[in-house]
Design a protein around this motif. Sequence first.
Motif, PDB file in Angstrom:
ATOM      1  N   LYS A  81       0.816  -1.222   0.000  1.00 59.19           N
ATOM      2  CA  LYS A  81       0.000   0.000   0.000  1.00 59.19           C
ATOM      3  C   LYS A  81       0.845   1.265   0.000  1.00 59.19           C
ATOM      4  N   CYS A  82       2.097   1.148   0.410  1.00 58.72           N
ATOM      5  CA  CYS A  82       2.969   2.321   0.556  1.00 58.72           C
ATOM      6  C   CYS A  82       3.962   2.488  -0.583  1.00 58.72           C
ATOM      7  N   VAL A  83       3.820   1.748  -1.664  1.00 58.16           N
ATOM      8  CA  VAL A  83       4.742   1.871  -2.800  1.00 58.16           C
ATOM      9  C   VAL A  83       4.653   3.285  -3.353  1.00 58.16           C
ATOM     10  N   GLY A  84       5.813   3.905  -3.548  1.00 54.05           N
ATOM     11  CA  GLY A  84       5.875   5.269  -4.063  1.00 54.05           C
ATOM     12  C   GLY A  84       5.982   6.323  -2.979  1.00 54.05           C
ATOM     13  N   LYS A  85       5.883   5.932  -1.728  1.00 45.64           N
ATOM     14  CA  LYS A  85       5.946   6.888  -0.624  1.00 45.64           C
ATOM     15  C   LYS A  85       7.346   6.955  -0.026  1.00 45.64           C
ATOM     16  N   GLU A 111      10.117   1.668  -3.687  1.00 42.06           N
ATOM     17  CA  GLU A 111       9.995   1.612  -5.141  1.00 42.06           C
ATOM     18  C   GLU A 111       9.127   0.467  -5.636  1.00 42.06           C
ATOM     19  N   ALA A 112       9.269  -0.714  -5.057  1.00 42.34           N
ATOM     20  CA  ALA A 112       8.511  -1.867  -5.543  1.00 42.34           C
ATOM     21  C   ALA A 112       8.324  -2.874  -4.418  1.00 42.34           C
ATOM     22  N   ALA A 113       7.252  -3.648  -4.547  1.00 40.65           N
ATOM     23  CA  ALA A 113       6.982  -4.738  -3.601  1.00 40.65           C
ATOM     24  C   ALA A 113       6.698  -5.996  -4.409  1.00 40.65           C
ATOM     25  N   TYR A 114       7.503  -6.999  -4.195  1.00 44.52           N
ATOM     26  CA  TYR A 114       7.371  -8.272  -4.880  1.00 44.52           C
ATOM     27  C   TYR A 114       6.875  -9.317  -3.894  1.00 44.52           C
ATOM     28  N   VAL A 140       6.898   4.862   7.470  1.00 46.69           N
ATOM     29  CA  VAL A 140       6.384   5.550   6.294  1.00 46.69           C
ATOM     30  C   VAL A 140       5.995   6.965   6.675  1.00 46.69           C
ATOM     31  N   TYR A 141       6.449   7.932   5.866  1.00 47.34           N
ATOM     32  CA  TYR A 141       6.041   9.313   6.051  1.00 47.34           C
ATOM     33  C   TYR A 141       4.720   9.516   5.322  1.00 47.34           C
ATOM     34  N   VAL A 161       4.460   6.725  10.249  1.00 43.52           N
ATOM     35  CA  VAL A 161       3.631   5.571  10.558  1.00 43.52           C
ATOM     36  C   VAL A 161       4.523   4.352  10.445  1.00 43.52           C
ATOM     37  N   LYS A 162       4.710   3.635  11.549  1.00 45.16           N
ATOM     38  CA  LYS A 162       5.629   2.504  11.590  1.00 45.16           C
ATOM     39  C   LYS A 162       4.921   1.233  11.145  1.00 45.16           C
ATOM     40  N   ILE A 163       5.599   0.461  10.284  1.00 41.54           N
ATOM     41  CA  ILE A 163       5.087  -0.843   9.833  1.00 41.54           C
ATOM     42  C   ILE A 163       5.827  -1.911  10.609  1.00 41.54           C
ATOM     43  N   SER A 164       5.065  -2.777  11.253  1.00 35.10           N
ATOM     44  CA  SER A 164       5.693  -3.905  11.952  1.00 35.10           C
ATOM     45  C   SER A 164       4.749  -5.063  12.037  1.00 35.10           C
TER      46      SER A 164
END
Length: 89
Positions: A16-20, A41-44, A78-79, A86-89
Amino acid sequence: MLEKNILIRIRKDIEKCVGKKVKLRANKGRKRTVVRDGILEAAYPNLFVVRICNEYDSSRKVSYTYTDVLTGTVEVTVYSETQEKVKIS
């Protein structure tokens, strides 16, 4: 089974955060921690890629797995548009 569900949730959050703009805190071992700002940049399916730019106008790409986030080796923050974190964990 529970760990697989957590990995799927982490992957979806990162997708959801690609590009941020993100802040990475990576543990490199032996008490070495690297903190960098970059763009997701990308999520695989098995990993995600972050482009890191420095003050010398050179950029490089680093990749990490979702397991790195799960184990705490890598922390992704993520900014948002208002520059709050916003922290992803």
